[in-house]
Design a protein around this motif. Structure first.
Motif, mmCIF file in Angstrom:
data_model
loop_
_atom_site.group_PDB
_atom_site.id
_atom_site.type_symbol
_atom_site.label_atom_id
_atom_site.label_comp_id
_atom_site.label_asym_id
_atom_site.label_seq_id
_atom_site.Cartn_x
_atom_site.Cartn_y
_atom_site.Cartn_z
ATOM 1 N N GLY A 175 41.652 44.732 43.607
ATOM 2 C CA GLY A 175 40.572 44.262 42.743
ATOM 3 C C GLY A 175 39.407 43.399 43.041
ATOM 4 O O GLY A 175 38.741 43.363 42.132
ATOM 5 N N SER A 176 39.086 43.602 44.205
ATOM 6 C CA SER A 176 37.895 42.834 44.842
ATOM 7 C C SER A 176 36.719 43.893 44.967
ATOM 8 O O SER A 176 35.498 43.374 45.167
ATOM 9 N N GLU A 198 38.627 35.153 50.278
ATOM 10 C CA GLU A 198 37.039 34.661 50.020
ATOM 11 C C GLU A 198 36.687 35.788 48.780
ATOM 12 O O GLU A 198 35.999 35.062 47.884
ATOM 13 N N ARG A 199 36.390 36.976 49.140
ATOM 14 C CA ARG A 199 36.098 37.868 48.201
ATOM 15 C C ARG A 199 36.896 37.819 46.897
ATOM 16 O O ARG A 199 36.057 37.899 45.746
ATOM 17 N N VAL A 200 38.163 37.938 46.820
ATOM 18 C CA VAL A 200 38.940 38.114 45.644
ATOM 19 C C VAL A 200 38.634 36.762 44.694
ATOM 20 O O VAL A 200 38.498 37.045 43.598
ATOM 21 N N GLU A 201 38.586 35.730 45.305
ATOM 22 C CA GLU A 201 38.536 34.668 44.688
ATOM 23 C C GLU A 201 37.138 34.226 43.913
ATOM 24 O O GLU A 201 36.833 33.747 42.895
ATOM 25 N N GLU A 255 34.899 36.685 43.238
ATOM 26 C CA GLU A 255 35.171 37.933 42.182
ATOM 27 C C GLU A 255 35.830 37.440 40.642
ATOM 28 O O GLU A 255 35.322 37.439 39.764
ATOM 29 N N ALA A 256 36.852 36.852 41.052
ATOM 30 C CA ALA A 256 37.651 36.297 39.805
ATOM 31 C C ALA A 256 36.733 35.189 39.306
ATOM 32 O O ALA A 256 36.759 35.005 38.006
ATOM 33 N N GLU A 257 36.281 34.260 40.037
ATOM 34 C CA GLU A 257 35.480 33.097 39.440
ATOM 35 C C GLU A 257 34.202 33.646 38.815
ATOM 36 O O GLU A 257 33.915 33.380 37.487
ATOM 37 N N ARG A 258 33.538 34.734 39.173
ATOM 38 C CA ARG A 258 32.444 35.463 38.438
ATOM 39 C C ARG A 258 32.823 36.101 37.169
ATOM 40 O O ARG A 258 31.889 35.925 36.078
ATOM 41 N N ILE A 259 33.927 36.874 37.109
ATOM 42 C CA ILE A 259 34.342 37.437 35.929
ATOM 43 C C ILE A 259 34.623 36.360 35.080
ATOM 44 O O ILE A 259 34.212 36.624 33.774
ATOM 45 N N ALA A 260 35.359 35.316 35.393
ATOM 46 C CA ALA A 260 35.599 34.316 34.291
ATOM 47 C C ALA A 260 34.386 33.699 33.566
ATOM 48 O O ALA A 260 34.314 33.363 32.533
ATOM 49 N N VAL A 276 44.276 36.533 43.652
ATOM 50 C CA VAL A 276 45.303 36.246 44.446
ATOM 51 C C VAL A 276 45.040 37.012 45.746
ATOM 52 O O VAL A 276 44.903 38.439 45.830
ATOM 53 N N ALA A 277 44.871 36.575 46.987
ATOM 54 C CA ALA A 277 44.921 37.129 48.089
ATOM 55 C C ALA A 277 46.584 37.340 48.701
ATOM 56 O O ALA A 277 47.250 36.370 48.880
#
Length: 262
Positions: free
Chosen positions: A15-16, A42-45, A47-52, A62-63
């Motif tokens: 998902g990243s 680092e990347r997945v967290e 991207e999740a922060e940006r989407i939120a 989740v890594a």
């Protein structure tokens, strides 16, 4: 069009980046809370922060490595802690580059674990959550190569075919629980994985990977170009909605006319 997805929760593997990230973004735009899974923390967290932040939904990165039992177990547990999942998009995967005669057993096993066993294990972990929530949707991102193989990636071709077959098998088992399972076979989608493969294939002939991709599009896709990840993702998002309520156990091609058979 309101797809009626607001308030649902989706798990998207791989998902990243690429199609997975585009699917997560598309679902979030519809008001879906999303759990993104990928190996790079680092990347997945991020991207999740940006989407939120962008879409005003809950999002968690989740890594984990879904090619392993430990990784799928962790992801299912994180989804449970999130409140349970209504949607699972099995998207994690990567292209290959080998010959049947030279590829070792270990490479075959690694791709089997990533493309097939990840989906099997996540079904076992997340279907119970969907049952408790009254139903759900599971989508498998396979590939046109599952039915129309490319010569240089036999392991990818074979394991994606197996994923397509698993999707059909799972669909008949869980439809009684109001869980719809379908498979999507994209054609040429301009993801980082395609660029990686093109770089590999042109490394000894001048490195014109962009020219190689342009040639691939002209040769294989009547539309004459690669799709963007967002174009492919729009179809995934539609299949997650009740607008696709009679779609069960099917495989859909999003390929710009690339498939040569009826």
């Amino acid at each position: 069009m309101d797809l009626g997805l607001k308030g649902k929760t989706a798990v998207v593997t791989g998902g990243s980046v690429g199609i997975g990230l585009a699917v997560a973004e598309g679902l979030a735009a519809e008001g879906v809370d999303v759990i993104l899974a990928a190996r790079g923390r680092e990347r997945v967290e991020a991207e999740a922060e940006r989407i939120a932040r962008t879409h005003g939904v809950r999002a968690e990165g989740v890594a984990c490595d879904v090619a392993t039992l430990a990784g799928t177990t962790e992801l299912a547990a994180r989804a449970e802690a999130f409140g349970g999942a209504d949607i699972l998009v099995n998207n994690a995967g990567t292209g290959s580059n080998e010959t049947v005669m030279e590829a070792p057993d270990e490479k075959w096993q690694a791709y089997w674990d990533l493309h097939v066993m990840a989906a099997v294990r996540l079904a076992r972990g997340i279907v119970p959550q969907m049952r408790r929530r009254g139903g759900g949707v599971i989508l498998h991102n396979a590939s046109i190569c599952a039915v129309q193989p490319l010569w240089y990636e036999p392991i990818y071709n074979v394991t994606k075919s197996a994923l397509m077959s698993f999707s059909k098998s799972l669909s008949t088992e869980v439809v009684k629980d109001n869980i719809r399972v379908n498979c999507v076979n994209p054609g040429l989608v301009l993801t980082p994985d395609w660029i990686k493969t093109a770089r590999q294939l042109t490394a000894e002939t001048g490195g014109d990977w962009q020219g190689y991709l342009d040639e691939v599009a002209r040769e294989h896709a009547p539309i004459g170009r690669f799709a963007s990840p967002e174009e492919a993702a729009s179809f995934f998002v539609f299949l997650c909605s009740d607008r696709a309520s009679y779609s069960v156990g099917s495989t859909y091609f999003v390929d710009g006319g690339m498939l040569k058979t009826l």
